[in-house]
Design a protein around this motif. Structure first.
Motif, mmCIF file in Angstrom:
data_model
loop_
_atom_site.group_PDB
_atom_site.id
_atom_site.type_symbol
_atom_site.label_atom_id
_atom_site.label_comp_id
_atom_site.label_asym_id
_atom_site.label_seq_id
_atom_site.Cartn_x
_atom_site.Cartn_y
_atom_site.Cartn_z
ATOM 1 N N ASP A 41 70.473 -6.842 49.872
ATOM 2 C CA ASP A 41 69.846 -5.789 49.532
ATOM 3 C C ASP A 41 68.187 -5.931 49.686
ATOM 4 N N ILE A 44 66.473 -4.064 52.489
ATOM 5 C CA ILE A 44 66.217 -2.426 52.172
ATOM 6 C C ILE A 44 64.806 -2.475 51.890
ATOM 7 N N ASP A 45 64.118 -1.586 52.497
ATOM 8 C CA ASP A 45 62.844 -1.059 52.107
ATOM 9 C C ASP A 45 63.124 0.131 51.337
ATOM 10 N N TYR A 46 62.558 -0.164 49.947
ATOM 11 C CA TYR A 46 62.549 0.825 48.853
ATOM 12 C C TYR A 46 61.306 1.900 48.815
ATOM 13 N N ARG A 51 58.451 -1.631 44.310
ATOM 14 C CA ARG A 51 59.912 -0.916 44.224
ATOM 15 C C ARG A 51 60.932 -2.034 45.127
ATOM 16 N N ASN A 52 60.217 -2.547 46.003
ATOM 17 C CA ASN A 52 61.186 -3.742 46.794
ATOM 18 C C ASN A 52 61.506 -4.899 45.861
ATOM 19 N N TYR A 55 63.683 -3.351 42.639
ATOM 20 C CA TYR A 55 65.110 -2.779 42.930
ATOM 21 C C TYR A 55 65.906 -4.013 43.478
#
Length: 335
Positions: A41, A44-46, A51-52, A55
């Motif tokens: 995870d 993943i770019d949130y 957020r990165n 999350y």
């Protein structure tokens, strides 16, 4: 924890559970894969830096979702190797390799949301640094010898690797509790108990500990080595901009970081930008997570997409201080 530790733990768990039911390299391979998968995870770019950060260690680290995924991975492993009769054992091995990942991460201070979807609380004991050779080496040695010597002698080495690494985790929690007691006594003797108290190990060890005491107008930072001989902790006081915090209270990134850091954060204005800093990871004045969340426009602040301006100090200077201070030498930290 770091990826090497998670890989080694997953492989060791796979070997321990599968034993002689399959080739040890197969158990180590699939255990290592399962032990590494949750950290994918991180790719993943949130949407933005806050957020990165917050999350990460989310749904992929949730025991509920891992439990649902484990029979699928076990079915694949058992079919690939033509071992359908051992499906249940593969299921147990992969499930344990998966869930020990977030359980180990929970021992660090970062914050692991392992009980999603029931609660998103970021659990973090904070008794072990994200990289600690004394935890990882027993696992690597145990798995390495198991693969080289095979069963049954190799299985014994692997088992001892798991026992020693788990024992080290227990030691870290006991050491943390001891240092917390010393910190509480030091602050009580001054007549200034902390609103909130953070006790975490410094890099790569569980001998030298960092203590952060939160105050209404800021926070104090001190260091304590188990080799200090009972010397009281010397604290330094640092300020936070509460007025800035109040003016940006409704900004999502500020609210998110205040929640994720369990209140261990500071806010400051610099070069026309407002920053919120996670005080749990790093030390003054160097922190891993230091987010710009707003820009000054005239007399007001305008929120902007968070960007991380985290920084690290001089490595050689920091390691030199770490070694001296860990051995009980009363030297001030680099600033």
């Amino acid at each position: 924890m770091d990826s090497v530790s998670q890989l080694a733990l997953g492989a060791a768990v796979g070997v321990a559970v599968m034993g002689r039911r399959t080739a040890l390299w197969k158990a180590a391979l699939w255990g290592g894969v399962a032990g590494t998968l949750p950290d994918l995870d991180a790719f993943i770019d949130y949407g933005d830096a806050v957020r990165n950060m917050t999350y990460h260690r989310g749904s992929s680290h949730a025991i509920f979702w891992q439990t649902l995924a484990s029979p699928v991975l076990a079915w694949i492993a058992s079919r690939v190797h033509g071992e359908a009769k051992s499906f249940r054992r593969w299921w147990l091995a992969i499930w344990l390799a998966l869930i020990t990942h977030p359980l180990l991460d929970t021992m660090t201070v970062y914050g692991t949301q392992l009980l999603l979807p029931f609660t998103n609380h970021p659990f973090g004991v904070g008794s072990i640094f994200i990289i600690d050779p004394l935890y990882t080496l027993p696992l690597l040695i145990g798995v390495g010898v198991a693969l080289a010597r095979r069963a049954p002698a190799g299985l014994a080495w692997n088992r001892w690797g798991l026992i020693l690494s788990t024992g080290y985790l227990a030691w870290s929690a006991l050491a943390q509790a001891h240092v917390r007691g010393v910190a509480e006594q030091t602050l009580a003797a001054r007549g200034a108990p902390a609103q909130e108290l953070l006790v975490t190990p410094t890099a790569f060890n569980t001998v030298l500990w960092r203590v952060v005491a939160m105050r209404e107008d800021g926070y104090e930072e001190g260091f304590y080595s188990l080799l200090d001989g009972g010397r009281p902790i010397r604290f330094e006081r640092f300020a936070t901009d509460r007025a800035l915090e109040r003016s940006l209270h409704d900004v999502w990134a500020v609210q998110r970081m205040a929640w994720f850091s369990h209140g261990f954060y500071k806010m400051q204005a610099q070069d026309g930008r407002a920053f919120i800093t996670d005080l749990r990871m790093g030390q003054e004045p160097w922190y891993v997570f230091n987010f710009a969340v707003a820009r000054r426009e005239g007399a007001n602040w305008s929120p902007e997409p968070p960007r991380n301006f985290g920084a690290r100090g001089n490595l050689d200077e920091g390691l030199s201080w770490l070694g001296r201070r860990m051995l009980g030498e009363d030297v001030p930290p680099p600033r």
